[in-house]
Write a protein that holds these residues in place. Sequence first.
Motif, PDB file in Angstrom:
ATOM      1  N   TYR A 155      13.568   6.994  -3.376  1.00  0.00           N
ATOM      2  CA  TYR A 155      12.701   6.072  -2.652  1.00  0.00           C
ATOM      3  C   TYR A 155      13.184   4.634  -2.817  1.00  0.00           C
ATOM      4  N   ASN A 156      13.472   4.250  -4.048  1.00  0.00           N
ATOM      5  CA  ASN A 156      13.837   2.861  -4.335  1.00  0.00           C
ATOM      6  C   ASN A 156      15.194   2.474  -3.769  1.00  0.00           C
ATOM      7  N   ALA A 157      16.041   3.472  -3.479  1.00  0.00           N
ATOM      8  CA  ALA A 157      17.375   3.180  -2.940  1.00  0.00           C
ATOM      9  C   ALA A 157      17.347   2.884  -1.445  1.00  0.00           C
ATOM     10  N   HIS A 158      16.259   3.245  -0.753  1.00  0.00           N
ATOM     11  CA  HIS A 158      16.218   3.017   0.698  1.00  0.00           C
ATOM     12  C   HIS A 158      15.954   1.541   0.986  1.00  0.00           C
ATOM     13  N   PRO A 159      16.716   0.937   1.883  1.00  0.00           N
ATOM     14  CA  PRO A 159      16.579  -0.514   2.101  1.00  0.00           C
ATOM     15  C   PRO A 159      15.373  -0.931   2.936  1.00  0.00           C
ATOM     16  N   ASP A 160      14.739   0.008   3.649  1.00  0.00           N
ATOM     17  CA  ASP A 160      13.639  -0.392   4.536  1.00  0.00           C
ATOM     18  C   ASP A 160      12.598   0.724   4.612  1.00  0.00           C
ATOM     19  N   LEU A 161      11.971   0.994   3.497  1.00  0.00           N
ATOM     20  CA  LEU A 161      10.954   2.041   3.387  1.00  0.00           C
ATOM     21  C   LEU A 161       9.600   1.400   3.124  1.00  0.00           C
ATOM     22  N   LEU A 162       8.623   1.703   3.988  1.00  0.00           N
ATOM     23  CA  LEU A 162       7.250   1.240   3.817  1.00  0.00           C
ATOM     24  C   LEU A 162       6.394   2.427   3.381  1.00  0.00           C
ATOM     25  N   LYS A 181       9.356  -1.652  -3.016  1.00  0.00           N
ATOM     26  CA  LYS A 181       8.903  -1.239  -1.694  1.00  0.00           C
ATOM     27  C   LYS A 181       7.536  -1.847  -1.360  1.00  0.00           C
ATOM     28  N   PRO A 182       7.363  -2.286  -0.119  1.00  0.00           N
ATOM     29  CA  PRO A 182       6.027  -2.711   0.291  1.00  0.00           C
ATOM     30  C   PRO A 182       5.076  -1.519   0.329  1.00  0.00           C
ATOM     31  N   VAL A 183       3.861  -1.717  -0.152  1.00  0.00           N
ATOM     32  CA  VAL A 183       2.871  -0.642  -0.195  1.00  0.00           C
ATOM     33  C   VAL A 183       1.580  -1.140   0.442  1.00  0.00           C
ATOM     34  N   LEU A 184       1.032  -0.364   1.360  1.00  0.00           N
ATOM     35  CA  LEU A 184      -0.261  -0.659   1.985  1.00  0.00           C
ATOM     36  C   LEU A 184      -1.267   0.397   1.560  1.00  0.00           C
ATOM     37  N   PHE A 338     -18.071   4.855  10.750  1.00  0.00           N
ATOM     38  CA  PHE A 338     -16.842   4.461  10.073  1.00  0.00           C
ATOM     39  C   PHE A 338     -16.212   3.276  10.813  1.00  0.00           C
ATOM     40  N   PRO A 339     -15.909   2.184  10.116  1.00  0.00           N
ATOM     41  CA  PRO A 339     -15.385   0.975  10.777  1.00  0.00           C
ATOM     42  C   PRO A 339     -13.887   1.073  11.073  1.00  0.00           C
ATOM     43  N   ARG A 340     -13.516   1.845  12.096  1.00  0.00           N
ATOM     44  CA  ARG A 340     -12.094   2.082  12.383  1.00  0.00           C
ATOM     45  C   ARG A 340     -11.313   0.800  12.621  1.00  0.00           C
ATOM     46  N   ASP A 341     -11.884  -0.093  13.407  1.00  0.00           N
ATOM     47  CA  ASP A 341     -11.158  -1.326  13.734  1.00  0.00           C
ATOM     48  C   ASP A 341     -10.822  -2.129  12.488  1.00  0.00           C
ATOM     49  N   GLN A 342     -11.697  -2.071  11.506  1.00  0.00           N
ATOM     50  CA  GLN A 342     -11.474  -2.837  10.282  1.00  0.00           C
ATOM     51  C   GLN A 342     -10.172  -2.417   9.592  1.00  0.00           C
ATOM     52  N   TYR A 343      -9.836  -1.135   9.695  1.00  0.00           N
ATOM     53  CA  TYR A 343      -8.689  -0.617   8.959  1.00  0.00           C
ATOM     54  C   TYR A 343      -7.450  -0.377   9.811  1.00  0.00           C
ATOM     55  N   PHE A 344      -7.644  -0.096  11.103  1.00  0.00           N
ATOM     56  CA  PHE A 344      -6.490   0.273  11.927  1.00  0.00           C
ATOM     57  C   PHE A 344      -6.067  -0.811  12.915  1.00  0.00           C
ATOM     58  N   LYS A 345      -6.971  -1.727  13.268  1.00  0.00           N
ATOM     59  CA  LYS A 345      -6.575  -2.814  14.146  1.00  0.00           C
ATOM     60  C   LYS A 345      -5.603  -3.721  13.401  1.00  0.00           C
ATOM     61  N   GLY A 346      -4.457  -3.985  14.005  1.00  0.00           N
ATOM     62  CA  GLY A 346      -3.461  -4.819  13.361  1.00  0.00           C
ATOM     63  C   GLY A 346      -2.510  -4.071  12.458  1.00  0.00           C
ATOM     64  N   LEU A 347      -2.644  -2.736  12.399  1.00  0.00           N
ATOM     65  CA  LEU A 347      -1.760  -1.978  11.519  1.00  0.00           C
ATOM     66  C   LEU A 347      -0.309  -2.053  11.983  1.00  0.00           C
ATOM     67  N   ARG A 348      -0.082  -2.123  13.287  1.00  0.00           N
ATOM     68  CA  ARG A 348       1.298  -2.264  13.756  1.00  0.00           C
ATOM     69  C   ARG A 348       1.929  -3.536  13.189  1.00  0.00           C
ATOM     70  N   ASN A 349       1.178  -4.628  13.174  1.00  0.00           N
ATOM     71  CA  ASN A 349       1.717  -5.872  12.622  1.00  0.00           C
ATOM     72  C   ASN A 349       2.012  -5.742  11.132  1.00  0.00           C
ATOM     73  N   LYS A 350       1.160  -5.025  10.427  1.00  0.00           N
ATOM     74  CA  LYS A 350       1.405  -4.808   8.999  1.00  0.00           C
ATOM     75  C   LYS A 350       2.671  -3.980   8.795  1.00  0.00           C
ATOM     76  N   ILE A 351       2.867  -2.984   9.651  1.00  0.00           N
ATOM     77  CA  ILE A 351       4.057  -2.143   9.543  1.00  0.00           C
ATOM     78  C   ILE A 351       5.325  -2.966   9.772  1.00  0.00           C
ATOM     79  N   SER A 352       5.256  -3.886  10.714  1.00  0.00           N
ATOM     80  CA  SER A 352       6.417  -4.713  11.013  1.00  0.00           C
ATOM     81  C   SER A 352       6.610  -5.839   9.995  1.00  0.00           C
ATOM     82  N   GLY A 353       5.610  -6.026   9.139  1.00  0.00           N
ATOM     83  CA  GLY A 353       5.690  -7.099   8.148  1.00  0.00           C
ATOM     84  C   GLY A 353       5.110  -8.410   8.621  1.00  0.00           C
ATOM     85  N   GLU A 354       4.476  -8.404   9.805  1.00  0.00           N
ATOM     86  CA  GLU A 354       3.926  -9.630  10.360  1.00  0.00           C
ATOM     87  C   GLU A 354       2.495  -9.888   9.918  1.00  0.00           C
ATOM     88  N   GLY A 355       1.801  -8.787   9.529  1.00  0.00           N
ATOM     89  CA  GLY A 355       0.418  -8.940   9.089  1.00  0.00           C
ATOM     90  C   GLY A 355       0.309  -8.932   7.583  1.00  0.00           C
TER      91      GLY A 355
END
Length: 356
Positions: A155-162, A181-184, A338-355
């Motif tokens: 895991y630690n050897a991969h250069p771009d693993l989220l 590694k970044p962890v969410l 369940f507050p879906r938007d609270q947890y999943f809205k903006g997840l794409r930005n988090k994946i890209s490192g922008e959020g």
Amino acid sequence: MSIHSWKINLAEWLLLKVKYPSQFVMGTNRIQAAAHKKKIILTLLPSHDNLGDHAIAYASKAFIEREYPEFDVIEVDMKDIYKSAKALMRLRHPEDMVFMIGGGNMGDLYRYEEWTRRFVIKAFRDYKIVQLPATSHFSDTKKGRKELKRAKKIYNAHPDLLLMARDETTYQFMKRHFTDKPVLKQPDMVLYLDKSEHRAEREGVYICLREDQESALGEEHRHRLKDALAGEFGDIKSFTTTIGRRVDRTSREEELESLWSKLQGAEAVVTDRLHGMIFCALTGTPCVVIRSFDHKVMEGYDWLKSIPAMKLIEHPEPEMVTAAVKDLLTKGTHDSGFPRDQYFKGLRNKISGEGK
């Protein structure tokens, strides 16, 4: 890519070959159709009978299709990634990514699945890889420590693993062992779905209890619990998320919709399965939750504890469980809550490192 990056432990290789005898037969028609297009390779998809894992696969695909509409989605079953990896890399677009579905198979409890995850991380070294929300469990044994040591190295050897953790224990574990590694921390991907719109006439109490290595209940305890529920509520209907027949991409949605429809007709459910609980949250079904052998269910409940029709019993004596069911039946059903938007809205930005 060097051929050396494909090597895995010989014992792992031989056991995987026995488990998946067809994995070395190449077939690239579906992959070639997506040549020169931006692709997200969604892999570690199951082909066994556990509908919880299939729901994760179904929800992960739904998330990608909605949040990444400019990408083609290439689904690759866990057993097929070995035969498809080289073909996928030959047809690579510079923006291609690999997403691995989450679940509870990170660790030494389900070693074939863990070894396949490591294969993907090693083989797709030049890709961004996203591990969707998972639970990790490496046992404090000689075997567990050995598997963790190998996992850390790969895991630690991969250069771009989220990495994404679906519970606090796993989040802290990932931060401690996969230090670069970044962890969410994210809920189980199944909670991205919403199946509460359908309204059915509800009747009867249902039960879904584990009888495997993840159960915290002994056989005698299960029987006493079932007898107590039957004595209080009459005929108790059983269901299971492990249905005893193989499910694949062609039958996944039909099997899931059938189970969700059944739950939409239940007055209440008693379960110690994580996805038994999550499916109740999706369908707005009152649910009494019993812990499993590890932190998976207990911490999965943390995401859902604000739902009025969800109740956790940590020490599931029969009289406590029947009392909890009575309480939920008195309150009646509610929307999921369940507050879906609270947890999943903006997840794409988090994946890209922008959020954040």
